[in-house]
Design a protein around this motif. Structure first.
Motif, PDB file in Angstrom:
ATOM      1  N   ARG A  69      14.409  35.889   9.346  1.00  0.00           N
ATOM      2  CA  ARG A  69      13.103  36.522   9.453  1.00  0.00           C
ATOM      3  C   ARG A  69      11.883  35.614   9.280  1.00  0.00           C
ATOM      4  NH1 ARG A  69      15.325  41.037   6.638  1.00  0.00           N
ATOM      5  NH2 ARG A  69      16.370  42.099   8.311  1.00  0.00           N
ATOM      6  N   ASP A  70      11.469  35.355   8.030  1.00  0.00           N
ATOM      7  CA  ASP A  70      10.209  34.619   7.852  1.00  0.00           C
ATOM      8  C   ASP A  70      10.399  33.112   7.837  1.00  0.00           C
ATOM      9  OD1 ASP A  70       8.913  36.999   7.677  1.00  0.00           O
ATOM     10  OD2 ASP A  70       9.286  37.151   5.529  1.00  0.00           O
ATOM     11  N   ASP A  71      11.427  32.630   8.456  1.00  0.00           N
ATOM     12  CA  ASP A  71      11.655  31.203   8.338  1.00  0.00           C
ATOM     13  C   ASP A  71      11.108  30.404   9.496  1.00  0.00           C
ATOM     14  OD1 ASP A  71      13.104  29.592   6.287  1.00  0.00           O
ATOM     15  OD2 ASP A  71      14.008  31.582   6.084  1.00  0.00           O
ATOM     16  N   PRO A  72      10.728  29.175   9.207  1.00  0.00           N
ATOM     17  CA  PRO A  72      10.086  28.360  10.241  1.00  0.00           C
ATOM     18  C   PRO A  72      10.998  28.101  11.445  1.00  0.00           C
ATOM     19  CG  PRO A  72      10.622  27.032   8.312  1.00  0.00           C
ATOM     20  CD  PRO A  72      10.843  28.459   7.941  1.00  0.00           C
ATOM     21  N   VAL A  73      12.291  28.137  11.194  1.00  0.00           N
ATOM     22  CA  VAL A  73      13.200  27.884  12.305  1.00  0.00           C
ATOM     23  C   VAL A  73      13.003  28.937  13.396  1.00  0.00           C
ATOM     24  CG1 VAL A  73      15.613  27.652  12.930  1.00  0.00           C
ATOM     25  CG2 VAL A  73      14.818  26.840  10.739  1.00  0.00           C
ATOM     26  N   GLN A  83      18.747  25.163  19.607  1.00  0.00           N
ATOM     27  CA  GLN A  83      18.541  24.021  20.492  1.00  0.00           C
ATOM     28  C   GLN A  83      19.444  24.071  21.703  1.00  0.00           C
ATOM     29  OE1 GLN A  83      18.955  20.707  17.796  1.00  0.00           O
ATOM     30  NE2 GLN A  83      16.740  20.592  17.499  1.00  0.00           N
ATOM     31  N   GLN A  84      20.656  24.651  21.523  1.00  0.00           N
ATOM     32  CA  GLN A  84      21.581  24.642  22.640  1.00  0.00           C
ATOM     33  C   GLN A  84      21.606  25.972  23.380  1.00  0.00           C
ATOM     34  OE1 GLN A  84      24.941  23.296  20.484  1.00  0.00           O
ATOM     35  NE2 GLN A  84      24.130  21.214  20.343  1.00  0.00           N
ATOM     36  N   GLY A  85      20.806  26.897  22.916  1.00  0.00           N
ATOM     37  CA  GLY A  85      20.726  28.180  23.602  1.00  0.00           C
ATOM     38  C   GLY A  85      22.034  28.942  23.587  1.00  0.00           C
ATOM     39  N   ILE A  86      22.778  28.887  22.500  1.00  0.00           N
ATOM     40  CA  ILE A  86      24.033  29.634  22.409  1.00  0.00           C
ATOM     41  C   ILE A  86      23.973  30.603  21.225  1.00  0.00           C
ATOM     42  CG2 ILE A  86      25.468  27.898  23.529  1.00  0.00           C
ATOM     43  CD1 ILE A  86      26.224  26.844  20.798  1.00  0.00           C
ATOM     44  N   HIS A  87      24.878  31.570  21.254  1.00  0.00           N
ATOM     45  CA  HIS A  87      24.833  32.612  20.227  1.00  0.00           C
ATOM     46  C   HIS A  87      26.096  32.692  19.396  1.00  0.00           C
ATOM     47  CE1 HIS A  87      21.106  34.082  21.981  1.00  0.00           C
ATOM     48  NE2 HIS A  87      21.678  33.887  23.165  1.00  0.00           N
ATOM     49  N   HIS A 105      13.086  16.709   2.652  1.00  0.00           N
ATOM     50  CA  HIS A 105      13.797  16.215   3.831  1.00  0.00           C
ATOM     51  C   HIS A 105      14.228  17.370   4.737  1.00  0.00           C
ATOM     52  CE1 HIS A 105      17.297  16.891   1.128  1.00  0.00           C
ATOM     53  NE2 HIS A 105      17.928  17.174   2.239  1.00  0.00           N
ATOM     54  N   GLN A 106      14.407  18.538   4.142  1.00  0.00           N
ATOM     55  CA  GLN A 106      14.729  19.698   4.965  1.00  0.00           C
ATOM     56  C   GLN A 106      13.486  20.163   5.720  1.00  0.00           C
ATOM     57  OE1 GLN A 106      15.975  21.885   1.545  1.00  0.00           O
ATOM     58  NE2 GLN A 106      18.127  21.274   1.742  1.00  0.00           N
ATOM     59  N   ILE A 107      12.362  20.174   4.996  1.00  0.00           N
ATOM     60  CA  ILE A 107      11.110  20.581   5.631  1.00  0.00           C
ATOM     61  C   ILE A 107      10.776  19.662   6.803  1.00  0.00           C
ATOM     62  CG2 ILE A 107       8.618  20.720   5.284  1.00  0.00           C
ATOM     63  CD1 ILE A 107       9.277  21.540   2.368  1.00  0.00           C
ATOM     64  N   SER A 108      10.935  18.356   6.583  1.00  0.00           N
ATOM     65  CA  SER A 108      10.550  17.445   7.651  1.00  0.00           C
ATOM     66  C   SER A 108      11.494  17.590   8.848  1.00  0.00           C
ATOM     67  CB  SER A 108      10.486  15.996   7.149  1.00  0.00           C
ATOM     68  OG  SER A 108      11.684  15.626   6.529  1.00  0.00           O
ATOM     69  N   ARG A 109      12.726  17.951   8.605  1.00  0.00           N
ATOM     70  CA  ARG A 109      13.628  18.193   9.743  1.00  0.00           C
ATOM     71  C   ARG A 109      13.171  19.399  10.551  1.00  0.00           C
ATOM     72  NH1 ARG A 109      19.636  18.608   7.993  1.00  0.00           N
ATOM     73  NH2 ARG A 109      19.897  19.282  10.142  1.00  0.00           N
ATOM     74  N   VAL A 110      12.769  20.439   9.828  1.00  0.00           N
ATOM     75  CA  VAL A 110      12.293  21.642  10.523  1.00  0.00           C
ATOM     76  C   VAL A 110      11.047  21.313  11.335  1.00  0.00           C
ATOM     77  CG1 VAL A 110      11.367  23.961  10.220  1.00  0.00           C
ATOM     78  CG2 VAL A 110      13.238  23.178   8.758  1.00  0.00           C
ATOM     79  N   LEU A 111      10.103  20.605  10.698  1.00  0.00           N
ATOM     80  CA  LEU A 111       8.854  20.317  11.395  1.00  0.00           C
ATOM     81  C   LEU A 111       9.086  19.396  12.595  1.00  0.00           C
ATOM     82  CD1 LEU A 111       6.396  19.996   8.383  1.00  0.00           C
ATOM     83  CD2 LEU A 111       6.692  21.911   9.952  1.00  0.00           C
ATOM     84  N   THR A 112      10.031  18.480  12.458  1.00  0.00           N
ATOM     85  CA  THR A 112      10.356  17.617  13.589  1.00  0.00           C
ATOM     86  C   THR A 112      10.976  18.440  14.720  1.00  0.00           C
ATOM     87  OG1 THR A 112      10.778  15.809  12.049  1.00  0.00           O
ATOM     88  CG2 THR A 112      11.557  15.523  14.298  1.00  0.00           C
ATOM     89  N   ALA A 113      11.861  19.349  14.351  1.00  0.00           N
ATOM     90  CA  ALA A 113      12.473  20.200  15.375  1.00  0.00           C
ATOM     91  C   ALA A 113      11.398  20.992  16.101  1.00  0.00           C
ATOM     92  CB  ALA A 113      13.490  21.140  14.726  1.00  0.00           C
ATOM     93  N   ILE A 114      10.392  21.429  15.364  1.00  0.00           N
ATOM     94  CA  ILE A 114       9.317  22.186  15.990  1.00  0.00           C
ATOM     95  C   ILE A 114       8.544  21.304  16.971  1.00  0.00           C
ATOM     96  CG2 ILE A 114       7.064  23.235  15.513  1.00  0.00           C
ATOM     97  CD1 ILE A 114       8.427  24.547  13.057  1.00  0.00           C
ATOM     98  N   SER A 115       8.230  20.073  16.571  1.00  0.00           N
ATOM     99  CA  SER A 115       7.454  19.259  17.505  1.00  0.00           C
ATOM    100  C   SER A 115       8.321  18.826  18.694  1.00  0.00           C
ATOM    101  CB  SER A 115       6.784  18.082  16.788  1.00  0.00           C
ATOM    102  OG  SER A 115       7.629  16.982  16.720  1.00  0.00           O
ATOM    103  N   ASP A 116       9.625  18.639  18.478  1.00  0.00           N
ATOM    104  CA  ASP A 116      10.526  18.388  19.611  1.00  0.00           C
ATOM    105  C   ASP A 116      10.471  19.544  20.604  1.00  0.00           C
ATOM    106  OD1 ASP A 116      11.335  16.087  18.373  1.00  0.00           O
ATOM    107  OD2 ASP A 116      13.431  16.685  18.093  1.00  0.00           O
TER     108      ASP A 116
END
Lengths: 208, 616
Positions: free
Chosen positions: B271-275, B243-247, B312-323
């Protein structure tokens, strides 16, 4: 009152003709009018090979007993009856086969068992007309007199109730399972004569 | 053919077989139990108690029954297939009674037979010792497999990070980094982290600008760098970097530098993660590309659930995706329309705001614009809204039926306009206003100026906190929308149409919790928007007791978990994910958990009713 009077006259007429002592005794019992809780009910369901007593036979008979407003399953019974003719079309309805019924009892055994449990009781059916037709025919052919007992018909009661509510009655509304739904009773899978007798008994409890 | 006088009572045996703990009994014992059953029908209001009724196990065949203590406190609520022995419950609390709350058909197993079965079958016996709340807690906490993404980052952190004082020169830094073969250096003042310099900083801030080699690292370092706690999960770290574009993220323990974690450390684990999708998404230049990625989400959901990720972890990921999709669309729109004339903030409402989005969410958004905007500026924002909402729709986030979108004038306003709207809603809480309010009060800045959003939120909390009439109206609305859950005998299934025999688990299970937690939050000035965080804060503010808060959290997690698992099953079976669930599809134990969770929700609603309805 008039129907009770009629019933008493008929019972007087037939009690001398009956050839089975228990049936004779049943027809001689005084008829009481009692409240629901104090009345003993025998809730009966038949499976038959046709809808007309003159064309079909009783394939099975089952009942459950209500005492003190409680269904007592330890008094339940279920008889498969050995048929005189083959099952024919009703196999489609009841999933009975000829070989199923070869193992059944003679009609007289089932009917005698029934006579043994109905003393001082009111009979309950869902659609009494049909089942009583078969029972009376069986009793008359076996012991020369019909089973003239006080009868409650949950189908007729529900029919009257729906008419009073002036609702249009649709085809199928008076089927046992539709009636149960209106009383908030759970759906049950279609079973056998015993399952339907039980389903009717629960409906009768809910109606009171 | 069985003995005619000892018949198999299939209808009863079939029912018992579905009931805990009768399902544990061998067939002959089950058939025998069925033959001993006595059946009664009792009306609403009927009571059972040890003093007046025979010792027996009573099983609810249909209807609903509440168990209440001698002080009439609700202890349990039972529906179809659940059983109670009033004499057993009476031990330790004389006067426990069972109150029939809906006409019920009760199957009764007389004492002698009940005790005989308990003596003979241990599992059957044990069931009657177990407690409902314990069962629910286990369900919420149970984790089949630990997902890699949810592991703490500790194991991946590089210890002993390279550090330098603020007075080191750029050349010293470059030499040290080369020597250690690392891409960053932490700048420390004693024990305190005061900055970070990375490879990229040396290139862009020093070399590119031609700074001399003896320039101090403190002149080019990033001050007060973003950091992360050692207890955070891998997912947290990836999300923060993405989200912050840092490494590079310094890792702290108890506020002190513990190590550093870099994006390449994380590459190993993801690798295969939604993030990973977040990163892909933020590089897309057209909606088609985003859509293609969004379309893979259902199958990903199935995968991560198999991997043991919790709801609750899944919904955080999916929310991050729609953000990310929304942010990307705004960036793309700005590229075409030119820069925004005044500061603004893109708002997400509802589940997006709460960070509780799942598959198939529609849009709920709005635009909050600085008060300096002119009429001409407002036209720019209208165009922005149009592009973004169209884009979201094209990406698979369908338009909102209720028109809660930035394209609607009411949902695209300057700050003062929003404040006036809030004021009018709270002043005259008509049903329509109350409905809008409950959508609107879950809001979060998705893009743009966070401060604008904060001002609006604070205005809103100030208006609502003391306003008992408004809170009462809101409470009434919430309680109205959620029918009594004592009716689990049918599981409140939808009776007609396509979803016959199913019920909407979001509407019936999740929303009641979200709604009631929101009301408490508004009443007590809780700023959190996420339901789990709100519950935590309400616990800290002693609005909820620790036990109530925990029960509610468990109920929320349990229902949400069953909801995503249901969606996963639907997807795996080739259907679209929906919120409709047929209780028959649930294994017996999960059905129990759901009923338990519903019991908790119902009780919380009662508490809410008592607290706010009195304001009316």
């Amino acid at each position: 009152m008039s129907s009770a009077l009629g019933l008493n006259l008929q019972r007087m007429w037939w009690r001398h003709k009956a050839t089975h002592p228990i049936l004779q005794a049943l027809l001689s019992e005084p008829l009481h009018t009692q409240n629901f809780k104090d009345t003993r009910y025998v809730v009966i369901d038949l499976e038959t090979t046709a809808l007309d007593p003159n064309q079909g036979e009783i394939a099975s008979v089952a009942w459950v007993v209500i005492e003190q407003a409680t269904i007592c399953l330890n008094q339940a019974a279920h008889f498969h009856v050995k048929l005189q003719r083959e099952v024919g079309q009703s196999a489609v309805f009841h999933q009975l086969t000829d070989s199923d019924l070869e193992q059944g009892v003679n009609l007289s055994v089932a009917m005698e068992a029934l006579l043994n449990v109905v003393s001082n009781s009111v009979l309950v059916f869902h659609n009494a007309h049909l089942d009583m037709g078969f029972l009376n025919k069986a009793m008359r052919s076996l012991w020369n007199a019909p089973l003239l007992m006080p009868v409650v018909d949950t189908l007729q009661i529900e029919h009257k109730r729906l008419l009073q509510r002036t609702e249009a009655i649709q085809v199928g509304d008076l089927r046992l399972f539709q009636c149960r739904q209106r009383y908030g009773l759970p759906d049950v899978a279609l079973h056998d004569a015993l399952g339907d007798a039980l389903a009717t008994a629960e409906l009768w409890l809910a109606m009171n | 053919m069985t003995d005619s006088n000892q018949p198999e009572i299939q209808a009863v045996a079939d029912f018992l077989r579905e009931c805990l703990p009768f399902n544990e009994l061998p067939e002959p014992a089950l058939q025998e139990a069925a033959r001993q059953i006595q059946i009664i029908y009792v009306r609403e209001g009927h009571q059972f108690s040890a003093a007046t009724d025979d010792y027996a196990l009573r099983i609810v065949r249909s209807g609903a029954v509440e168990i209440r203590s001698s002080r009439n406190e609700l202890m349990d609520r039972l529906g179809e297939g659940e059983s109670f022995n009033i004499h057993g419950l009476d031990v330790g609390d004389e006067g426990v009674h069972a109150q029939v709350i809906e006409d019920s058909l009760i199957y009764l197993l007389p004492r002698a037979h009940y005790e005989a079965i308990r003596a003979q079958f241990r599992d059957f016996d044990r069931h009657f010792h177990s407690q409902r709340s314990r069962r629910l807690r286990r369900a919420a906490r149970y984790q089949p497999n630990t997902n890699m993404m949810m592991l703490p980052i500790e194991s991946l952190v590089s210890r002993n990070p390279l550090t330098l004082g603020p007075n080191a020169s750029l050349q010293e830094a470059a030499l040290a980094m080369t020597g250690r073969r690392v891409s960053s250096v932490l700048v420390m003042e004693g024990e305190t982290l005061c900055g970070i310099v990375t490879d990229r900083d040396l290139r862009s801030r020093a070399l590119a600008k031609g700074l001399p080699l003896d320039t101090l690292v403190s002149d080019i370092m990033t001050r007060k760098p973003k950091h992360i706690d050692v207890g955070a999960s891998l997912f947290d770290a990836i999300l923060q970097m993405t989200q912050q574009g840092i490494h590079h993220l310094p890792v702290l323990r108890d506020g002190k530098v513990f190590g550093i974690i870099t994006s390449s450390d994380l590459m190993l684990a993801r690798r295969d993660d939604p993030v990973y999708l977040v990163q892909h998404l933020s590089r897309q230049t057209e909606t088609a590309g985003m859509r293609a990625i969004i379309d893979t989400m259902p199958s990903l959901l199935v995968e991560v659930i198999k991997g043991g990720m919790r709801a609750h972890q899944i919904s955080r990921v999916l929310t991050a995706i729609s953000d990310t999709v929304a942010s990307r669309l705004i960036d793309l729109a700005i590229q075409e329309l030119g820069p925004a004339p005044v500061p603004f903030c893109w708002l997400g409402f509802g589940s997006q705001a709460r960070g509780e989005q799942l598959i198939g969410a529609d849009q709920d958004n709005g635009l909050l614009i600085d008060d300096a905007a002119t009429a001409q500026d407002m036209a720019w924002f209208e165009q922005l809204a149009q592009r973004v909402c169209d884009g979201l729709n094209a990406c698979g986030f369908p338009y909102c039926n209720g028109k809660v979108m930035a394209t609607t004038d009411e949902w695209r306003q300057p700050l003062r306009g929003w404040k006036a709207t809030v004021d009018s809603w709270t002043r005259t809480p008509t049903p329509d206003a109350v409905m809008r309010v409950s959508i609107f009060f879950d809001l979060r800045a998705v893009y743009g100026d966070q401060a604008l959003c904060q001002q609006l939120q604070q205005h809103m909390l100030a208006r609502t906190q003391k306003d008992t009439i408004f809170l009462a109206a809101l409470a009434a609305n919430v309680l109205e929308q959620t029918p009594p859950l004592g009716i689990f005998r049918r599981f409140v299934v939808e009776r007609n149409g396509e979803h016959r025999d199913e019920f909407d688990i979001k509407k019936r299970g999740i929303m009641p919790i979200v709604d009631l937690v929101r009301i408490h939050s508004l009443a007590h000035g809780v700023e959190a928007v996420n339901t789990r965080e709100r519950i935590q804060q309400l616990k800290q503010k002693k609005v909820f007791t620790i036990a109530d808060g925990r029960n509610l959290l468990d109920a929320f997690d349990t229902i949400q978990q069953l909801r995503v698992e249901n969606q996963s099953r639907q997807i795996a079976a080739g259907h679209a994910a929906s919120n409709y669930m047929n209780p028959k599809d649930l294994p017996e134990l999960e059905r129990k958990h759901l009923k338990d969770a519903f019991t908790v929700v119902h009780d919380s609603q009662e508490a809410l009713r008592n607290r706010y309805r009195q304001g009316l």
